[in-house]
Design a protein around this motif. Sequence first.
Motif, mmCIF file in Angstrom:
data_model
loop_
_atom_site.group_PDB
_atom_site.id
_atom_site.type_symbol
_atom_site.label_atom_id
_atom_site.label_comp_id
_atom_site.label_asym_id
_atom_site.label_seq_id
_atom_site.Cartn_x
_atom_site.Cartn_y
_atom_site.Cartn_z
ATOM 1 N N ARG A 134 0.841 -1.197 0.000
ATOM 2 C CA ARG A 134 0.000 0.000 0.000
ATOM 3 C C ARG A 134 0.878 1.249 0.000
ATOM 4 N NH1 ARG A 134 -4.538 0.237 -1.990
ATOM 5 N NH2 ARG A 134 -4.987 2.104 -0.776
ATOM 6 N N THR A 135 1.973 1.196 0.761
ATOM 7 C CA THR A 135 2.915 2.320 0.768
ATOM 8 C C THR A 135 3.561 2.483 -0.607
ATOM 9 O OG1 THR A 135 3.389 1.975 3.112
ATOM 10 C CG2 THR A 135 4.997 3.249 1.846
ATOM 11 N N ALA A 136 3.929 1.355 -1.216
ATOM 12 C CA ALA A 136 4.544 1.407 -2.538
ATOM 13 C C ALA A 136 3.572 1.931 -3.578
ATOM 14 C CB ALA A 136 5.046 0.012 -2.939
ATOM 15 N N MET A 137 2.273 1.711 -3.367
ATOM 16 C CA MET A 137 1.270 2.211 -4.298
ATOM 17 C C MET A 137 1.278 3.735 -4.353
ATOM 18 S SD MET A 137 -0.670 -0.087 -5.921
ATOM 19 C CE MET A 137 -2.364 0.508 -6.071
ATOM 20 N N LEU A 138 1.590 4.366 -3.246
ATOM 21 C CA LEU A 138 1.666 5.825 -3.225
ATOM 22 C C LEU A 138 2.787 6.312 -4.136
ATOM 23 C CD1 LEU A 138 1.155 6.515 0.591
ATOM 24 C CD2 LEU A 138 -0.541 6.704 -1.252
ATOM 25 N N ASP A 139 3.906 5.605 -4.120
ATOM 26 C CA ASP A 139 5.012 5.960 -5.005
ATOM 27 C C ASP A 139 4.625 5.734 -6.456
ATOM 28 O OD1 ASP A 139 7.929 6.543 -5.561
ATOM 29 O OD2 ASP A 139 7.832 4.502 -6.333
ATOM 30 N N LYS A 140 3.877 4.652 -6.704
ATOM 31 C CA LYS A 140 3.408 4.380 -8.059
ATOM 32 C C LYS A 140 2.523 5.509 -8.561
ATOM 33 C CE LYS A 140 -0.292 2.601 -8.844
ATOM 34 N NZ LYS A 140 -1.672 3.070 -9.208
ATOM 35 N N GLN A 141 1.630 5.990 -7.702
ATOM 36 C CA GLN A 141 0.747 7.073 -8.102
ATOM 37 C C GLN A 141 1.542 8.334 -8.445
ATOM 38 O OE1 GLN A 141 -2.760 8.125 -6.074
ATOM 39 N NE2 GLN A 141 -3.662 6.099 -6.198
ATOM 40 N N THR A 142 2.613 8.585 -7.695
ATOM 41 C CA THR A 142 3.461 9.744 -7.986
ATOM 42 C C THR A 142 4.089 9.614 -9.367
ATOM 43 O OG1 THR A 142 3.955 10.091 -5.641
ATOM 44 C CG2 THR A 142 5.479 11.060 -7.238
ATOM 45 N N ARG A 143 4.554 8.414 -9.689
ATOM 46 C CA ARG A 143 5.161 8.195 -11.006
ATOM 47 C C ARG A 143 4.120 8.352 -12.114
ATOM 48 N NH1 ARG A 143 9.396 3.099 -10.493
ATOM 49 N NH2 ARG A 143 9.859 3.305 -8.281
ATOM 50 N N TRP A 144 2.943 7.824 -11.881
ATOM 51 C CA TRP A 144 1.893 7.959 -12.884
ATOM 52 C C TRP A 144 1.531 9.425 -13.092
ATOM 53 C CZ3 TRP A 144 -2.540 3.888 -13.342
ATOM 54 C CH2 TRP A 144 -1.975 2.618 -13.568
ATOM 55 N N GLN A 145 1.476 10.180 -12.012
ATOM 56 C CA GLN A 145 1.169 11.602 -12.142
ATOM 57 C C GLN A 145 2.191 12.292 -13.035
ATOM 58 O OE1 GLN A 145 0.426 13.716 -8.488
ATOM 59 N NE2 GLN A 145 -0.778 12.048 -7.632
ATOM 60 N N GLN A 146 3.457 11.957 -12.857
ATOM 61 C CA GLN A 146 4.506 12.566 -13.675
ATOM 62 C C GLN A 146 4.319 12.238 -15.150
ATOM 63 O OE1 GLN A 146 7.992 10.917 -11.815
ATOM 64 N NE2 GLN A 146 8.021 12.445 -10.171
ATOM 65 N N MET A 147 3.784 11.050 -15.447
ATOM 66 C CA MET A 147 3.545 10.656 -16.837
ATOM 67 C C MET A 147 2.302 11.322 -17.423
ATOM 68 S SD MET A 147 4.157 6.539 -16.630
ATOM 69 C CE MET A 147 5.403 5.819 -15.547
ATOM 70 N N LEU A 148 1.265 11.474 -16.604
ATOM 71 C CA LEU A 148 -0.035 11.903 -17.108
ATOM 72 C C LEU A 148 -0.237 13.420 -17.109
ATOM 73 C CD1 LEU A 148 -2.318 9.206 -15.412
ATOM 74 C CD2 LEU A 148 -1.244 9.134 -17.666
ATOM 75 N N VAL A 149 0.328 14.093 -16.112
ATOM 76 C CA VAL A 149 0.086 15.533 -15.970
ATOM 77 C C VAL A 149 0.445 16.325 -17.230
ATOM 78 C CG1 VAL A 149 0.921 17.614 -14.791
ATOM 79 C CG2 VAL A 149 0.100 15.667 -13.453
ATOM 80 N N PRO A 150 1.581 16.079 -17.880
ATOM 81 C CA PRO A 150 1.893 16.880 -19.084
ATOM 82 C C PRO A 150 0.819 16.779 -20.169
ATOM 83 C CG PRO A 150 3.850 15.724 -18.311
ATOM 84 C CD PRO A 150 2.701 15.174 -17.520
#
Length: 207
Positions: A134-150
Motif C-alpha cells: 500500500r505504501t509502494a502504491m503511493l510511489d506508483k501514483q506519484t510516477r503515474w502523475q509525472q507521466m499523465l500531468v503533461p
Amino acid sequence: MARYDAVMGTLAAKTEAGGMRDVARRAVRAEIAAKAMELFLDQGFEETTVNQVAAAVGMSSRSLFRYFDTKEDMAMGGLVELGHDVATALQDRPADEGPWAALRHALEVCVESLEDDEGGLRRAKMLAGTPSLRTAMLDKQTRWQQMLVPHVEQRLQASGRPQALQARALVSAALGCLDVAATVWTEVEGGRPLTKLVDDAFAAVRS
C-alpha cells in the motif's frame, strides 16, 4: 558543413542507442515484474524471497537489484509499465475531448488489465491487503502523475484554462477514483464490474 553533419550524426546515433537501451531495460524490468508477480500470487508476497525471484528469471540477486531497489518495487514494476500505456492512451484520445473524460477513457487500460486477467482480482487483493505494498502504491501514483500531468496540461492549454495546478488536481482525483473503485472491487469479490465502479467514482467526483 561536413564536420557539422558528422557531429550531428554521432549525436543521433548516441540518442538512438540510448533509446534502445531504455527499451531493452524496460523489457527486462517487465519480464522480472511478471515472473515476480506469479510467485507472489502463488506463494504470498511475504513468503517469496528475492532469491526465488532471481532464480526464476535466471539471474543473480545482485543483478536483480540493478533493475529494482526492493521486492516491493518488483510488485509495482508491472504497474509502472502500465502507467506508460495509460499515458499513451491519454495522448491518443481526441484532441477536443475534455481532460476529465480523456482520463477516464485512458484509465480503461488499467480496468482491462485487471478484468481480462484471470489473476486480476487476486492481484488487486494482494496489493490492497499488504501494508508495505500500500505504501509502494503511493510511489506508483506519484510516477503515474509525472507521466499523465503533461498530457492533461496540453488539453487545458488548448482550452485556454489554467494548467499546472488544475492538471495535477485532475490527475490526482482520477487516480484516486481508480484506487477507490479497485478497493471496492476486491471487497465485493469482483461481484460488480470494475469498469462500472470506476464510472461511478468518476461521476461522484463530478456531481
